[in-house]
Structure formats: structure tokens, C-alpha cells
Design a protein around this motif. Structure first.
Motif, PDB file in Angstrom:
ATOM      1  N   ILE A 171      63.002   0.150  26.843  1.00 23.66           N
ATOM      2  CA  ILE A 171      62.068  -0.182  25.771  1.00 23.66           C
ATOM      3  C   ILE A 171      62.153  -1.664  25.465  1.00 23.66           C
ATOM      4  CG2 ILE A 171      62.341   2.091  24.714  1.00 23.66           C
ATOM      5  CD1 ILE A 171      63.999   0.686  22.532  1.00 23.66           C
ATOM      6  N   ASP A 172      61.093  -2.157  24.850  1.00 26.04           N
ATOM      7  CA  ASP A 172      61.127  -3.525  24.340  1.00 26.04           C
ATOM      8  C   ASP A 172      62.142  -3.575  23.207  1.00 26.04           C
ATOM      9  OD1 ASP A 172      60.768  -5.958  23.201  1.00 26.04           O
ATOM     10  OD2 ASP A 172      58.646  -5.689  22.720  1.00 26.04           O
ATOM     11  N   LYS A 198      61.987 -10.335  17.540  1.00 21.99           N
ATOM     12  CA  LYS A 198      62.185 -10.111  16.113  1.00 21.99           C
ATOM     13  C   LYS A 198      63.573 -10.548  15.649  1.00 21.99           C
ATOM     14  CE  LYS A 198      58.471  -7.902  14.534  1.00 21.99           C
ATOM     15  NZ  LYS A 198      57.757  -8.272  13.314  1.00 21.99           N
ATOM     16  N   HIS A 199      64.464 -10.822  16.600  1.00 22.33           N
ATOM     17  CA  HIS A 199      65.825 -11.177  16.220  1.00 22.33           C
ATOM     18  C   HIS A 199      65.830 -12.615  15.724  1.00 22.33           C
ATOM     19  CE1 HIS A 199      70.070 -11.569  16.015  1.00 22.33           C
ATOM     20  NE2 HIS A 199      70.331 -10.494  16.716  1.00 22.33           N
ATOM     21  N   GLN A 200      65.300 -12.804  14.528  1.00 21.48           N
ATOM     22  CA  GLN A 200      65.197 -14.143  13.949  1.00 21.48           C
ATOM     23  C   GLN A 200      65.899 -14.171  12.597  1.00 21.48           C
ATOM     24  OE1 GLN A 200      61.166 -15.556  13.988  1.00 21.48           O
ATOM     25  NE2 GLN A 200      60.759 -14.760  16.018  1.00 21.48           N
ATOM     26  N   PHE A 201      67.086 -13.614  12.553  1.00 20.04           N
ATOM     27  CA  PHE A 201      67.849 -13.579  11.316  1.00 20.04           C
ATOM     28  C   PHE A 201      68.236 -15.007  10.943  1.00 20.04           C
ATOM     29  CE2 PHE A 201      72.081 -13.099   9.194  1.00 20.04           C
ATOM     30  CZ  PHE A 201      71.617 -12.478   8.045  1.00 20.04           C
ATOM     31  N   MET A 252      60.529   0.412  14.617  1.00 20.08           N
ATOM     32  CA  MET A 252      60.216  -0.724  13.753  1.00 20.08           C
ATOM     33  C   MET A 252      59.205  -1.655  14.422  1.00 20.08           C
ATOM     34  SD  MET A 252      63.733  -1.701  11.730  1.00 20.08           S
ATOM     35  CE  MET A 252      64.540  -2.353  13.173  1.00 20.08           C
ATOM     36  N   GLN A 253      59.334  -1.813  15.714  1.00 21.51           N
ATOM     37  CA  GLN A 253      58.387  -2.662  16.440  1.00 21.51           C
ATOM     38  C   GLN A 253      56.966  -2.126  16.301  1.00 21.51           C
ATOM     39  OE1 GLN A 253      58.835  -5.518  17.724  1.00 21.51           O
ATOM     40  NE2 GLN A 253      58.271  -5.714  19.875  1.00 21.51           N
ATOM     41  N   ARG A 254      56.836  -0.806  16.265  1.00 20.00           N
ATOM     42  CA  ARG A 254      55.516  -0.188  16.192  1.00 20.00           C
ATOM     43  C   ARG A 254      54.977  -0.047  14.767  1.00 20.00           C
ATOM     44  NH1 ARG A 254      56.421   4.642  17.423  1.00 20.00           N
ATOM     45  NH2 ARG A 254      58.561   4.582  18.224  1.00 20.00           N
ATOM     46  N   HIS A 255      55.871   0.146  13.793  1.00 23.90           N
ATOM     47  CA  HIS A 255      55.409   0.503  12.452  1.00 23.90           C
ATOM     48  C   HIS A 255      55.545  -0.597  11.403  1.00 23.90           C
ATOM     49  CE1 HIS A 255      54.775   4.659  13.611  1.00 23.90           C
ATOM     50  NE2 HIS A 255      56.013   4.752  14.061  1.00 23.90           N
ATOM     51  N   TYR A 256      56.403  -1.585  11.621  1.00 28.22           N
ATOM     52  CA  TYR A 256      56.646  -2.581  10.579  1.00 28.22           C
ATOM     53  C   TYR A 256      55.641  -3.728  10.663  1.00 28.22           C
ATOM     54  CZ  TYR A 256      61.033  -0.737   8.716  1.00 28.22           C
ATOM     55  OH  TYR A 256      61.962   0.030   8.083  1.00 28.22           O
ATOM     56  N   PRO A 257      55.330  -4.339   9.528  1.00 28.16           N
ATOM     57  CA  PRO A 257      54.411  -5.486   9.540  1.00 28.16           C
ATOM     58  C   PRO A 257      55.039  -6.690  10.240  1.00 28.16           C
ATOM     59  CG  PRO A 257      55.337  -5.147   7.337  1.00 28.16           C
ATOM     60  CD  PRO A 257      55.749  -3.972   8.158  1.00 28.16           C
ATOM     61  N   PRO A 258      54.213  -7.600  10.765  1.00 26.13           N
ATOM     62  CA  PRO A 258      54.726  -8.732  11.555  1.00 26.13           C
ATOM     63  C   PRO A 258      55.675  -9.643  10.794  1.00 26.13           C
ATOM     64  CG  PRO A 258      52.361  -8.460  11.841  1.00 26.13           C
ATOM     65  CD  PRO A 258      52.750  -7.558  10.720  1.00 26.13           C
ATOM     66  N   ALA A 259      55.587  -9.706   9.482  1.00 26.32           N
ATOM     67  CA  ALA A 259      56.382 -10.667   8.705  1.00 26.32           C
ATOM     68  C   ALA A 259      57.803 -10.196   8.430  1.00 26.32           C
ATOM     69  CB  ALA A 259      55.675 -10.970   7.387  1.00 26.32           C
ATOM     70  N   THR A 260      58.234  -9.098   9.040  1.00 33.57           N
ATOM     71  CA  THR A 260      59.601  -8.607   8.855  1.00 33.57           C
ATOM     72  C   THR A 260      60.425  -8.898  10.108  1.00 33.57           C
ATOM     73  OG1 THR A 260      58.931  -6.407   9.629  1.00 33.57           O
ATOM     74  CG2 THR A 260      58.934  -6.779   7.256  1.00 33.57           C
ATOM     75  N   GLN A 266      64.205  11.995  13.391  1.00 31.82           N
ATOM     76  CA  GLN A 266      64.343  11.583  11.993  1.00 31.82           C
ATOM     77  C   GLN A 266      64.065  10.090  11.839  1.00 31.82           C
ATOM     78  OE1 GLN A 266      68.463  13.064  11.591  1.00 31.82           O
ATOM     79  NE2 GLN A 266      67.735  14.368   9.924  1.00 31.82           N
ATOM     80  N   ILE A 267      64.554   9.315  12.779  1.00 32.10           N
ATOM     81  CA  ILE A 267      64.318   7.869  12.747  1.00 32.10           C
ATOM     82  C   ILE A 267      62.831   7.571  12.813  1.00 32.10           C
ATOM     83  CG2 ILE A 267      64.613   5.735  14.073  1.00 32.10           C
ATOM     84  CD1 ILE A 267      67.411   6.786  14.844  1.00 32.10           C
ATOM     85  N   GLU A 268      62.143   8.209  13.744  1.00 36.87           N
ATOM     86  CA  GLU A 268      60.705   7.969  13.905  1.00 36.87           C
ATOM     87  C   GLU A 268      59.950   8.307  12.622  1.00 36.87           C
ATOM     88  OE1 GLU A 268      57.049   6.969  15.408  1.00 36.87           O
ATOM     89  OE2 GLU A 268      59.016   6.565  16.300  1.00 36.87           O
ATOM     90  N   GLN A 269      60.260   9.446  12.031  1.00 32.69           N
ATOM     91  CA  GLN A 269      59.566   9.858  10.813  1.00 32.69           C
ATOM     92  C   GLN A 269      59.878   8.923   9.651  1.00 32.69           C
ATOM     93  OE1 GLN A 269      60.409  13.899   9.605  1.00 32.69           O
ATOM     94  NE2 GLN A 269      59.213  13.736   7.716  1.00 32.69           N
TER      95      GLN A 269
END
Length: 493
Positions: A81-82, A87-90, A407-415, A477-480
């Protein structure tokens, strides 16, 4: 599937099995979604122990080649998977938090605010509610412990006579010897049984150390964010706290030295491996520099390594392994790797502070449960612990990847989020000014419990909005849970 075994080879049998299956995957003989033979079947066909097959499958899972599906067996993984590396910009703000006075009154704050007490109680309650998805707690998946009841029965039978007597406050000698060997062989510590104190979970060990080294009004340096349990402990004993911000490499060492020079604290608290709450692991060079600063400014280091052993790849030796002046106290536990309810942790203390800490331990609770100590001791002696760790590493890796993908699929780009190389947590950095308390309440109303970042910052002075997420759940559970949380976040960002 035929797997030839060379009995006289210098290559371990489980590695021979791994290499053969890896070859079949690389050549296309085994394809994405194919099911591997059951553990029982492959054990019989190769005439090896089931634990050997389990270890081979777990290594393949840790390498991302196969995945374990609850109740179904092991399957060849789809193409990788990607991992959301983009996103690893902590890169959090580098704001130091200085608490001249602890929050007052501490006990009232604990019961009324968005505090560590409330976070813990809500998490326990959430796990007791059918259908609730708890993304807040740091427990390992309750799997791979089928052998524990048998081990426990054997352990209790062996110690039945000693249950009618008190034991040593520092813990049973055999268990201390076993843990010392484990620390020497796996983590490079130069310790013996006489440097170990068995505690009622690692939290009691941390409590012992803090009460020994810190008095009311003393300064203590912590990472910011850090484990909220430590902050609660410091508040309630009247310590003054300095939160040094985290960077992607660990605590900001430049700011650490400035505050060591200015405040001359009594203690530095650090989670060097699989940090709680960010999941970060510091480099060997970072650990050496931190220890050098502690020596320069004559400060004790309390190193909490509760999650060590849950790493997906090799990690540097603990700071304690580099310690030559007896200034590092090391806290470990089996609560994260065997089960939370076992409540067996330990402190490693070298030098003259060992005996005073043992005496303080006697004042607290005489000794840790004889039964719990015996079960852990038998589990270590039987060889099951090493296999169990390999299993946990494999299933945690699968769960972590499932969360990254969701998270890659469901979270907004600014996170943005950290990508931990083990443990149980990852840390999500949110856009500024989000009403996280409101977002968490809406998620809870839909059956998803999430840990807001505020309790992890000294004094609740949150430097930036963030969430700590536990990825050690079943993939479904994670997906949901992530889908629900992502839907709520999309409305705010």
C-alpha cells in the motif's frame, strides 16, 4: 505447497520456510490473495514444530509479504500500500511550555477537565460498550496468547506453597534473573538481577523514581507532548514542569540544553523508543547527545520504554545501555506485550539509589502479586515470549498499515501524521483552530472514542491541535473508525 527442509543447514528452519515462501511470491507462484497452508498443515508436511511455522509466518508478515486474518489464516498480501510517506511531515511549532505552578487544585482538575483521569475512565468505559471503537487506548491486540492458560496453570502449580508467604519487595529472584538476561541479550544493557525491581506495572516504577528524585517545587523536563500519566503524577506532587517540544528526530536538544542551563531541573523524562504519544523513535546519536547533556548539567534521566519489543525493525540500544555514571533509570513492562491485566513491570537501577528505591517499594505494596510474577516467569522460561513478540509485531504492522491506508483515503489534505515503526500509537497533527473537543464529542456520539491531544501537553497548554490514535485494532474496526472520524473532520477543515 512443498517446502524442503535441510536439517543440517546452518540456516534456522523457520528462515528456510520464510525464504522458500518469499521465493514463491517473487516468482509469481504465489499471488496476491492466495491462502498459505494452515499452521497445522505446514507443520505436518515439513515435520517441524507449530511454533516454527508461526515464527516463519510472522517474519513474512513483518516484512509485509503476508497478512494474518482473524480466524481465517495467513494470506499473500496485495501489492504494498501507499504508506503515505508524503504525509510524514511532522513539524510542530517549537514552543517551550513552562509551568511555574502546577494546575491547582490538581485533584479537582483531574476530575473535571479534559484530563488524564477522564481520558482513562472514558477509555475503560468505551471498551465495555459493545460496538464502540476505541482509538484512544494503547493496548496490544489480544491475540497469539492461546498458550497462556496452560502456562498460567503450570506456573500456579509450581508456586502454590509460596502463596502463603510474603515475597521480596524487589521481586522474585528467578524472574529478575530472566529479565536481566533479556535486557543484556536483546537491548545491550549491562545489568544483573541485583539491579532490578519488579513493580506493579511500569507506572508504579515511574512513581517510585519520581518520588525519590523530585520534591515539591523542583523542576522536571518532559517532552511536549508526552505521556499524560507522567504529567498527572508531577502535578499532584507539586513539581514544576517544563515541556520541551518534539521534532521529527525527538526532543529538541538545543532547547533542552537552554532549559537545563536556566532551570537546573532534577529529572528529564523521556520515552526514547516508540514515543507516547507520537510513536517516534530517536536515533543512537540523539540518545548520546541527550545523555551527554544530562551529565553536563548533573540531571537524572528517567527512560520509559514501555513499548520496546513492539518495534517492526531494529532500534538503537536504550539510553540506559550508554549510561556509565548511574544517572539513567530505566522502566519497562510486560503489560504492553503480554497483557495489561498482568501488571508486571520493572525498574533498572544501578548504583547507590537501588536500596533506597527498594525500601520505598516496600512502603507502597510489599511486593507485586506472586501469581503474576510466576506467570511471567514461566512464560519467559517456556520460550513462548519470543514467539509472541514476533506475532505481535506482525499483526501490529498489518494494523498500522491499515490505518495509514484508511487515513490516506478519508482524511482531509491539511492533516499530517507520524509513521511509527512499531508500538501502538500514531500522532495526527491538525490544522490550527480546529475545535477538537467538539469533533471528539461528535465522533463519540457515533461510537468512535478518540484521544484529543490536550492532556499530552503540560498544563493542557496545547501547542497545536492533534489527536493520538491507537492502531492496534482489527482492520475492519480501523476502517470504520477512521471513515467516521474523517467524515467529521472534512466538515471542519
Amino acid at each position: 505447497m512443498r517446502i524442503p527442509i535441510e536439517r543440517h543447514s546452518s540456516t534456522a528452519v523457520y528462515l528456510q520456510i520464510r525464504d522458500r515462501i518469499r521465493h514463491l511470491i517473487e516468482t509469481g507462484a504465489l499471488r496476491s490473495g492466495d491462502k498459505l497452508p494452515s499452521i497445522r498443515t505446514l507443520s505436518a508436511s515439513t515435520r517441524v514444530n507449530k511454533l516454527t511455522v508461526i515464527e516463519a509466518y510472522n517474519v513474512l508478515a513483518a516484512e509485509g509479504l503476508v497478512e494474518a486474518r482473524q480466524g481465517s489464516g495467513y494470506f499473500i498480501r496485495p501489492a504494498k500500500i501507499d504508506r503515505a510517506e508524503s504525509k510524514h511531515q511532522f513539524a510542530p511549532p517549537q514552543d517551550t511550555i513552562v509551568l511555574e505552578q502546577p494546575p491547582l487544585p490538581p485533584l479537582i482538575e483531574e476530575f473535571q477537565g479534559g484530563s488524564s483521569f477522564n481520558l482513562y475512565m472514558k477509555s475503560v468505559q468505551a471498551r465495555q460498550q459493545p460496538g464502540t471503537i476505541d482509538l484512544s487506548s494503547g493496548f496490544s491486540l489480544a491475540s497469539g496468547l492461546d498458550d497462556l492458560p496452560r502456562v498460567a496453570r503450570r506456573a500456579v502449580k509450581q508456586i502454590s506453597g509460596s502463596l502463603f508467604n510474603y515475597d521480596l519487595p524487589q521481586g522474585q529472584l528467578v524472574l529478575r534473573q530472566q529479565i536481566a538476561r533479556l535486557l543484556v541479550q536483546q537491548h545491550g544493557l549491562n545489568v544483573t538481577a541485583d539491579n532490578l525491581i519488579i513493580t506493579n506495572g511500569s507506572k508504579q516504577g515511574i512513581l517510585l523514581a519520581v518520588h525519590h528524585y523530585v520534591k515539591p517545587g523542583d523542576w522536571v523536563l518532559v517532552e511536549s507532548p508526552t505521556w499524560y500519566g507522567m504529567l498527572s503524577l508531577l502535578y499532584n506532587m507539586g513539581a514544576r514542569v517544563i515541556g520541551i517540544p518534539m521534532t521529527p528526530e525527538g526532543i529538541n536538544l538545543e532547547l533542552l540544553e537552554k532549559n537545563l542551563y536556566t532551570y537546573r531541573p532534577k529529572l528529564i523524562f523521556t520515552v526514547s523508543t516508540l514515543h507516547n504519544p507520537t510513536g517516534l523513535t530517536t536515533s543512537l546519536d540523539h540518545r548520546r547527545q541527550l545523555l551527554a547533556l544530562a551529565e553536563k548539567y548533573d540531571c537524572v534521566v528517567l527512560e520509559d520504554n514501555a513499548y520496546e519489543g513492539l518495534n517492526f525493525e531494529p532500534v538503537p540500544v536504550p539510553i540506559k545501555a550508554l549510561d556509565t555514571t548511574d544517572r539513567v533509570i530505566y522502566a519497562g513492562t510486560f503489560s504492553k506485550t503480554i497483557m495489561p491485566g498482568i501488571r508486571v513491570g520493572y525498574l533498572v537501577v544501578t548504583g547507590e539509589d537501588y536500596q533506597p528505591l527498594v525500601e520505598r517499594k516496600l512502603h507502597y505494596d510489599i511486593h507485586v502479586s506472586t501469581v503474576s510474577q510466576a506467570i511471567v516467569s514461566e512464560y519467559l522460561a517456556s520460550g513462548h515470549y519470543r514467539h509472541h513478540l514476533a506475532h505481535l509485531q506482525a499483526v501490529h504492522l498489518q494494523s498500522r498499515n491499515a490505518m495509514l491506508s484508511a487515513m490516506q483515503r478519508h482524511y482531509p489534505p491539511a492533516t499530517y501524521w507520524t509513521i511509527p515503526k512499531g508500538g501502538t500509537f500514531l500522532w495526527v497533527q491538525m490544522p490550527a483552530h480546529l475545535p477538537l473537543a467538539e469533533i471528539c464529542q461528535k465522533a463519540l456520539a457515533r461510537g468512535v472514542f478518540v484521544a484529543e491531544g490536550t492532556p499530552f501537553f503540560p498544563g493542557g497548554q496545547q501547542s497545536y491541535p492533534a489527536l493520538r490514535l491507537n492502531f492496534t485494532l482489527l482492520p475492519e474496526q480501523i476502517e470504520q473508525g477512521i471513515a467516521i472520524l474523517g467524515e467529521i473532520l472534512q466538515k471542519y477543515v
